[in-house]
Structure formats: C-alpha cells, structure tokens
Design an enzyme around this catalytic site. Structure first.
Site, PDB file in Angstrom:
ATOM      1  N   TYR A 109       0.857  -1.199   0.000  1.00  0.00           N
ATOM      2  CA  TYR A 109       0.000   0.000   0.000  1.00  0.00           C
ATOM      3  C   TYR A 109       0.885   1.238   0.000  1.00  0.00           C
ATOM      4  O   TYR A 109       1.834   1.325   0.768  1.00  0.00           O
ATOM      5  CB  TYR A 109      -0.906   0.021   1.239  1.00  0.00           C
ATOM      6  CG  TYR A 109      -2.359  -0.039   0.833  1.00  0.00           C
ATOM      7  CD1 TYR A 109      -2.916   0.968   0.047  1.00  0.00           C
ATOM      8  CD2 TYR A 109      -3.161  -1.109   1.196  1.00  0.00           C
ATOM      9  CE1 TYR A 109      -4.232   0.893  -0.369  1.00  0.00           C
ATOM     10  CE2 TYR A 109      -4.479  -1.189   0.786  1.00  0.00           C
ATOM     11  CZ  TYR A 109      -5.013  -0.177   0.003  1.00  0.00           C
ATOM     12  OH  TYR A 109      -6.309  -0.249  -0.417  1.00  0.00           O
ATOM     13  N   GLU A 132      -0.459   4.822  -0.631  1.00  0.00           N
ATOM     14  CA  GLU A 132      -1.213   6.057  -0.912  1.00  0.00           C
ATOM     15  C   GLU A 132      -0.312   7.262  -0.686  1.00  0.00           C
ATOM     16  O   GLU A 132       0.424   7.325   0.308  1.00  0.00           O
ATOM     17  CB  GLU A 132      -2.452   6.135  -0.022  1.00  0.00           C
ATOM     18  CG  GLU A 132      -3.532   5.184  -0.509  1.00  0.00           C
ATOM     19  CD  GLU A 132      -4.767   5.187   0.377  1.00  0.00           C
ATOM     20  OE1 GLU A 132      -4.717   5.775   1.471  1.00  0.00           O
ATOM     21  OE2 GLU A 132      -5.773   4.597  -0.041  1.00  0.00           O
ATOM     22  N   ASP A 164      -5.600  14.115 -25.336  1.00  0.00           N
ATOM     23  CA  ASP A 164      -5.582  12.702 -24.939  1.00  0.00           C
ATOM     24  C   ASP A 164      -4.875  11.955 -26.067  1.00  0.00           C
ATOM     25  O   ASP A 164      -5.445  11.752 -27.143  1.00  0.00           O
ATOM     26  CB  ASP A 164      -7.034  12.236 -24.779  1.00  0.00           C
ATOM     27  CG  ASP A 164      -7.146  10.765 -24.430  1.00  0.00           C
ATOM     28  OD1 ASP A 164      -6.159  10.026 -24.604  1.00  0.00           O
ATOM     29  OD2 ASP A 164      -8.237  10.357 -24.001  1.00  0.00           O
ATOM     30  N   THR A 191      -2.902   6.533 -22.237  1.00  0.00           N
ATOM     31  CA  THR A 191      -2.775   5.194 -21.671  1.00  0.00           C
ATOM     32  C   THR A 191      -1.330   4.775 -21.901  1.00  0.00           C
ATOM     33  O   THR A 191      -0.591   5.432 -22.644  1.00  0.00           O
ATOM     34  CB  THR A 191      -3.704   4.193 -22.384  1.00  0.00           C
ATOM     35  OG1 THR A 191      -3.463   4.278 -23.788  1.00  0.00           O
ATOM     36  CG2 THR A 191      -5.158   4.479 -22.094  1.00  0.00           C
ATOM     37  N   LYS A 216      -1.067   1.065 -25.392  1.00  0.00           N
ATOM     38  CA  LYS A 216      -1.377   1.006 -26.826  1.00  0.00           C
ATOM     39  C   LYS A 216      -0.059   1.110 -27.588  1.00  0.00           C
ATOM     40  O   LYS A 216       0.726   0.176 -27.529  1.00  0.00           O
ATOM     41  CB  LYS A 216      -2.378   2.111 -27.187  1.00  0.00           C
ATOM     42  CG  LYS A 216      -3.727   1.955 -26.447  1.00  0.00           C
ATOM     43  CD  LYS A 216      -4.742   2.988 -26.885  1.00  0.00           C
ATOM     44  CE  LYS A 216      -6.106   2.757 -26.264  1.00  0.00           C
ATOM     45  NZ  LYS A 216      -6.304   3.431 -24.970  1.00  0.00           N
ATOM     46  N   ARG A 229      -1.127  -2.149 -18.885  1.00  0.00           N
ATOM     47  CA  ARG A 229      -2.367  -1.374 -18.910  1.00  0.00           C
ATOM     48  C   ARG A 229      -2.283  -0.280 -17.850  1.00  0.00           C
ATOM     49  O   ARG A 229      -1.927  -0.551 -16.698  1.00  0.00           O
ATOM     50  CB  ARG A 229      -3.573  -2.264 -18.585  1.00  0.00           C
ATOM     51  CG  ARG A 229      -3.705  -3.479 -19.455  1.00  0.00           C
ATOM     52  CD  ARG A 229      -5.082  -4.051 -19.367  1.00  0.00           C
ATOM     53  NE  ARG A 229      -5.988  -3.162 -20.034  1.00  0.00           N
ATOM     54  CZ  ARG A 229      -6.145  -3.100 -21.358  1.00  0.00           C
ATOM     55  NH1 ARG A 229      -5.456  -3.902 -22.141  1.00  0.00           N
ATOM     56  NH2 ARG A 229      -6.984  -2.261 -21.904  1.00  0.00           N
TER      57      ARG A 229
HETATM   58  N1  DSN Z   1     -11.589   1.743 -25.777  1.00  0.00           N
HETATM   59  C1  DSN Z   1     -10.253   2.176 -26.148  1.00  0.00           C
HETATM   60  C2  DSN Z   1     -10.035   1.999 -27.598  1.00  0.00           C
HETATM   61  O1  DSN Z   1     -10.206   0.883 -28.042  1.00  0.00           O
HETATM   62  O2  DSN Z   1      -9.680   2.918 -28.322  1.00  0.00           O
HETATM   63  C3  DSN Z   1     -10.037   3.522 -25.731  1.00  0.00           C
HETATM   64  O3  DSN Z   1     -10.364   3.656 -24.408  1.00  0.00           O
END
Ligand code: DSN
Length: 426
Positions: free
Chosen positions: A47, A49, A193, A219, A222, A228
């Site tokens: 933990y 925080e 974003d 994110t 990707k 993730r």
């Molecule tokens: N759902 C994701 C995507 O596939 O682009 C983005 O959050």
C-alpha cells in the site's frame, strides 16, 4: 495452497489465442516479457497512498524508487517537467484532469464519440457527460478530417472551460496550435488525450501536443507498449496562472492540483506493480529500438491502407498518419458488427466502430477499425500487410460461407507460426 489450475489453464489458453491470431485491435499491443514480469511480483502487496517521499504508509522506500524512476523516464521521453504515473487507466487520467480543472456544470468541448472521439470527452453515458455540460465538434463529411472551423465556431459559441482533443478512431495528425489559439481567445484550457498515437509522438513521428496543450493524458498499453494504465503530463504552467483552487479554496500549483485529483481525488492506493512495469516500458521507449519499431508501425499502417484502397475499401480520410485506420464498410454491404463476428471466426481480431455520419447504431455500426501496433510487435513488415488484407477481404466477401472462413482461419494459423510470442512461456 493448491495451484489454481482452472485459472492458470485459462491464462495458457489466452496465450495460445494471442499466438495464433492476427491482432488488429488498434488499442492493443504485446508488452515485452520483462514488462509482464515487472507487473506480476511482490509490489502488488504494497500500500502506498501518496507520492514518493510523502506516503500515508510505512515501508515505501523501495516503491518510491520505482515510481520515481517511472516519473523521471516519462519526463525524459516527452521532454516535460511534470508526470503522474498513478492513474489506473486512461479514463482515470482524464477524470483526474477534469476534477482538477472543472466544476460540475462547466462547459466542455470534445470530438463527438460517433466521429472518432472518446467516451471520457463528454459522452452522455460517461461521468464527463453527466457532471459537465458537453459540446462537440466533428469531422468533415467529405474528407473525414477534424472540422477545425466547426471547433472554433463552437468554442466561440459555448465558451468551454476545457477543450478535449485526441481520439480513439482518427487516423490523421492534430493541429494542436490551432486549437490552442481559439482556446486562448475564449479562455479555455486544452487537454490532449494521446492514448492512441503516444508511441509515435514519443519518437517525434507526429506533432507534439506539449507546447500547445496545457494537459496531456495517455494510456500506457497502446502504441507505448507498456502495461495497462494511464499517465498525466504537463510541460509548463505549473504555477497555475488561472488561479484554480483546491477543495479548501486555496490556489495551489497546478502540479499539486493534478496530483491531488488522482489521489485522493479519484483513486486510493496506486498499483505499484503496474508502476514498476510502466518504469520498465518507459526504459524501453527511450531506446533506439523503439524508434525503429514506431517507424515500422507507420510504414505498416500505410501499406495496409494502400492495400485496402486497392480493393476499393473506403478508408475515412483516405489514409493514415498513425497506427490505425477506420473503414466505412457500406459499399461492401456488411455491417461492422457482422464484420467483427466473422473475422474473429478466422482468428482475426478487430472491433466494429461507428463511422462519421453513420446511419447505424453503436451496436451495429457501418465501420471497422484496424490498428497495426500489435502485429508490428509480432514482427510483421510491409510485405505481410498484403496477406492480412487479402485474408480480411476473403472473410468479409464470404461472410456467410463457413467453409471459406474456416479455410482462411487455417491459413492465418499457419501464417502466424513464423512469428513467435513469448517463447519463454512454453
Ligand atoms: N476503448 C479504447 C479503444 O479501443 O480505443 C479507448 O479507451
């Protein structure tokens, strides 16, 4: 304790599924083995925080170091001065920026979900559309390009406090400077974003948002090819020249407000095992190999788009600058839903997607989205894009013929044998 074979057998089956299929979901990728190993370890027990050096728990000396490493490496990648690596996902990163910047009822402006935008940019079914007053811009009907004239007109009309840019299904680069110009005119802040193209931006293959957008979120799983998760970044304006306040009404540094919005604003304990894996992934991104990878992503996407155009598929905007493309299937007489269903029968995974000005619902859709980040990690080069497009075309043009689909599946499985995936895992 007995080993849970039920779950581990399923994990093995998922590995086999990933090995044998062609993965074209634009938001997916395959991490390196060391990223996965950094994720499955004793740091999940801790933990923590708070933030490095200022935690609410004892025993954080080691996780402080991995978190600081992740922060420092992310700052180095994007040449920025502020990073928060705790968001559990991109949606959490976006929620934290909204919480730091907006009051309930404030107006926002984002790309419409049905035009390629994202749920967290104001969709009615998401907190961003429920807590705030969302307004939208779109893409042009003819070219499928972001309609900057419409964005500017809407911004002047509704005077949003926050403008979102970035998308989930848009294959072209962004004019961040133009968005910032109108934002300054109407007194809005801008959040980019970059969840989808972040890897390409990291290696300077696309425009950088950092000089123009006040906040940048992403994110990490990707095109960045990490675990993730999400991140929030900022290049300047830490001083909070807008006088934004915390819950007690104090004007604080913007970096403080963002940190507080993540924790304790929307999250509790950070996932320190995931943060360790982020640190490993960020180390990989700093390498020259990652530049070669991203260059190949771009080459593969362009080769795939050209192969689709050759077969008279209608790519929205006519091509791609990044790792993905959105195809309007209406001239091929098949819905996105049906296309997704039949492709997966041939072990080709992609997702249905609305196209701009779609006449079908989000559950059916007229489009399908393809991305090449994952297959590029598997080792695909431009030459292999023709095989992929031929296989897709055969399935879609014979969607009601199970014999042809099963023959394509066999070809796909044989084709994939030349590309290893996690051989160390047996
Ligand atoms: N759902 C994701 C995507 O596939 O682009 C983005 O959050």
């Amino acid at each position: 304790m007995q080993r849970d074979t039920l779950v581990f057998d399923l994990i093995q089956k998922e590995l086999e599924r990933q090995r044998h299929g062609i993965e074209l979901i634009a938001s997916e990728n395959f991490t390196s083995l060391q990223v996965m190993q950094a994720m499955g370890n004793v740091m999940t027990n801790k933990y923590a925080e708070g933030y490095p050096g200022r935690r609410y728990y004892a025993g954080c000396e080691i996780v402080d170091q991995t978190e600081q490493l992740a922060i420092d490496r992310l700052k180095q990648i994007f040449e920025i001065d502020y990073a928060n690596v705790q968001p559990h996902s991109g949606a959490q990163a976006n929620a934290a920026v909204s919480l730091a910047v907006l009051q309930p009822g404030d107006h926002t402006l984002g790309l419409d979900l049905s035009m390629g935008g994202h749920l967290t940019h104001g969709s009615a079914v998401n907190y961003s559309g429920k807590l705030y007053q969302p307004h939208f811009y779109g893409v042009t009907r003819e070219e499928g390009l972001v309609d900057y004239d419409m964005l500017e007109a809407k911004a002047r009309e509704v005077k949003p406090k926050l403008i979102y840019c970035g998308a989930s299904a848009y294959s072209r680069d962004w004019d961040y400077a133009r968005i910032r110009k109108v934002a300054d005119e109407v007194g809005a802040l801008v959040m980019a974003d970059i969840a989808h193209p972040a890897g390409l931006i990291a290696k300077k293959l696309l425009n950088s948002p950092f000089d123009h957008c006040h906040f940048v979120t992403s994110t990490t799983h990707k095109t960045l090819r990490g675990p993730r998760g999400g991140v929030i970044m900022m290049k300047k304006d830490f001083e909070n020249p807008w006088g934004l306040k915390d819950v007690k009404g104090n004007i604080r540094m913007m970096s403080n407000l963002l940190d507080m919005a993540v924790f304790p604003g929307i999250q509790g304990g950070p996932l320190q095992h995931v943060i360790a894996a982020k640190a490993v992934a960020f180390g990989e991104i700093l390498s020259d190999d990652f530049l070669v990878y991203q260059q190949q992503v771009q080459k593969n996407a362009q080769a795939m788009a050209a192969a689709f155009v050759e077969k008279e598929y209608h790519i929205i905007s006519g091509g791609t600058d990044n790792h993905l493309m959105l195809i309007d299937l209406r001239n091929k007489n098949i819905s996105g839903k049906k296309a997704e269903q039949v492709l997966v029968q041939a072990d080709i995974t992609a997702n249905k997607n609305m196209v701009p000005y779609d006449d079908k619902s989000a559950f059916v859709t007229s489009g399908i989205r393809f991305g090449v980040a994952a297959i590029t990690t598997r080792g695909f080069k431009e030459d292999q894009m023709q095989f992929v497009v031929n296989a897709i075309d055969q399935v879609l043009m014979n969607a009601d013929n199970p014999n042809i689909i099963s023959s394509v599946k066999k070809q796909v499985n044989e084709f994939m044998e030349q590309f290893t995936l996690y051989p160390e895992l047996g």
